[in-house]
Design an enzyme around this catalytic site. Sequence first.
Site, PDB file in Angstrom:
ATOM      1  N   SER A  76      16.647  58.846 -53.383  1.00  0.00           N
ATOM      2  CA  SER A  76      15.763  57.968 -52.619  1.00  0.00           C
ATOM      3  C   SER A  76      16.606  57.189 -51.609  1.00  0.00           C
ATOM      4  O   SER A  76      17.829  57.150 -51.702  1.00  0.00           O
ATOM      5  CB  SER A  76      15.009  57.001 -53.543  1.00  0.00           C
ATOM      6  OG  SER A  76      15.932  56.147 -54.199  1.00  0.00           O
ATOM      7  N   ASP A  77      15.902  56.566 -50.666  1.00  0.00           N
ATOM      8  CA  ASP A  77      16.607  55.860 -49.598  1.00  0.00           C
ATOM      9  C   ASP A  77      16.010  54.467 -49.463  1.00  0.00           C
ATOM     10  O   ASP A  77      14.797  54.294 -49.500  1.00  0.00           O
ATOM     11  CB  ASP A  77      16.468  56.628 -48.275  1.00  0.00           C
ATOM     12  CG  ASP A  77      17.096  55.861 -47.120  1.00  0.00           C
ATOM     13  OD1 ASP A  77      18.256  55.456 -47.260  1.00  0.00           O
ATOM     14  OD2 ASP A  77      16.423  55.670 -46.099  1.00  0.00           O
ATOM     15  N   LYS A  78      16.836  53.476 -49.328  1.00  0.00           N
ATOM     16  CA  LYS A  78      16.380  52.098 -49.104  1.00  0.00           C
ATOM     17  C   LYS A  78      17.005  51.603 -47.813  1.00  0.00           C
ATOM     18  O   LYS A  78      18.216  51.520 -47.688  1.00  0.00           O
ATOM     19  CB  LYS A  78      16.821  51.211 -50.275  1.00  0.00           C
ATOM     20  CG  LYS A  78      16.664  49.708 -50.020  1.00  0.00           C
ATOM     21  CD  LYS A  78      15.209  49.303 -49.969  1.00  0.00           C
ATOM     22  CE  LYS A  78      15.051  47.794 -49.885  1.00  0.00           C
ATOM     23  NZ  LYS A  78      15.500  47.219 -48.631  1.00  0.00           N
ATOM     24  N   THR A  79      16.149  51.326 -46.830  1.00  0.00           N
ATOM     25  CA  THR A  79      16.637  50.832 -45.547  1.00  0.00           C
ATOM     26  C   THR A  79      16.375  49.341 -45.466  1.00  0.00           C
ATOM     27  O   THR A  79      15.309  48.873 -45.822  1.00  0.00           O
ATOM     28  CB  THR A  79      15.912  51.549 -44.391  1.00  0.00           C
ATOM     29  OG1 THR A  79      16.096  52.947 -44.552  1.00  0.00           O
ATOM     30  CG2 THR A  79      16.478  51.121 -43.054  1.00  0.00           C
TER      31      THR A  79
END
Length: 455
Positions: free
Chosen positions: A320-323
Amino acid sequence: MSEQKDPIEELDESILQTDTTQGLTDAEVEVRLEKFGKNELPEVKVNPWLKFLGYFLGPISYLLELACIISGVLQDWLDFGILVTVLIANAVIGFHEEAKAESALDALKNTLALKTRAWRNGKLVEVEAALLVPGDIIAIRLGDIIPADCRLLGIGVTGEVTEGELQIDQSALTGESLPVAKGKGEIAYSSSIVKQGAMLAVVTKTGIHTYIGRAANLISITNEEGHFQKVIKVIGDFLVIITLVMSTIIFLHAMLIVKVSFLEALKQTVIITIAAIPVGLPTVMSVTMAVGANELAKKKVIVKRLTAIEELASVSILCSDKTGTLTMNKLSFDKPYLTNKGNTSTDFVGTGEQYTEDDLLLNSFFSSEPGAQDPIESAIRKAAQTNVKLLRERKEQDHHIPGYKVNNFIPFNPTSKYTEGKVTNLTTGEQFRVIKGAPQVIIKLCGGHQQATDT
């Protein structure tokens, strides 16, 4: 017999000619809802009785039912009663737990129902996406999930003409990795995500008639088993085959070699059959998955198929990606540093008259998007409407500002990092621009200063 025609496909273009500053009235919405239906994909609800009877189906249940019938034939009422009790208990527990999980999921779906901003009765209001109809004028902006197929109008949220385009991520529909630029007259599809820009659009198709609705309908009519279901079916089939083979061997052995009576041989076969059946397996499976769905619902996770829980449990790595940055998720206004009017990067004194907090909030209001659900925009507009007398005393708390007109508005996007409003003072005719954004961007637009840059 004439073929029934799709009311959406035969949509009269005049239905889409809605006044962009007024929108539809409640009466028009009601008529169109009746004609075109809600903007949602229909869910087929299974009859509760059929669902309950479904718990008596399956390889393991069939073996239990066979043993129950044989016990009845042999008049072994104790075993018959135990087997009937086990069958009913499995069905009742499984049905109850799954119903409880479904109730929790339904409540969660209602809580997380998608909402959008639409012009209704001359006001820009927040409405449930499910209540949109063809001809509705909706406002879409950065971060919004487009709630229905719609045609872009090339008009800003407050009615000003804009030549800009929206950057729309429609990878869920087409697989394209990059956002697509769309301008006036082009169609934006339901479930796409706006990555940049803001614009008004007129709804053209809703519900199952949308681009993604037709695709979802094709998927919904398929009934492919999941991996977990296939594994359980294989286990059940294996147990049935082994049990039947063992029962047959024992029955023939008792009849041909031991020379017991038919009923006695049948009784021994029933004992082996019952012993070979994991009677608790259906209940354990149903309860485990239902409890899992219930726990996930508490964490605001919607589970459409209970078996999907076990399939997801088999995932070993989830990427997953958290920006962005981690914050306390709270917004607050601090005491602002106010400069003098007319000051520049070389002349700090300017006119000598200092800006007030009301000046700051009013200018922030000019450059804030009306009706936006963005937390920062909402907080600024609420603070301005509460503290600035000019805004507080308006008869209607809408986007109109007494004595001023916002001619054009440029919404925030991650590249420019600012919002801009072009405003006209209706009393003097003076036109000016107000820009609100990241400190380093505003400093650069003002000409910059070494001290500000260094800090």
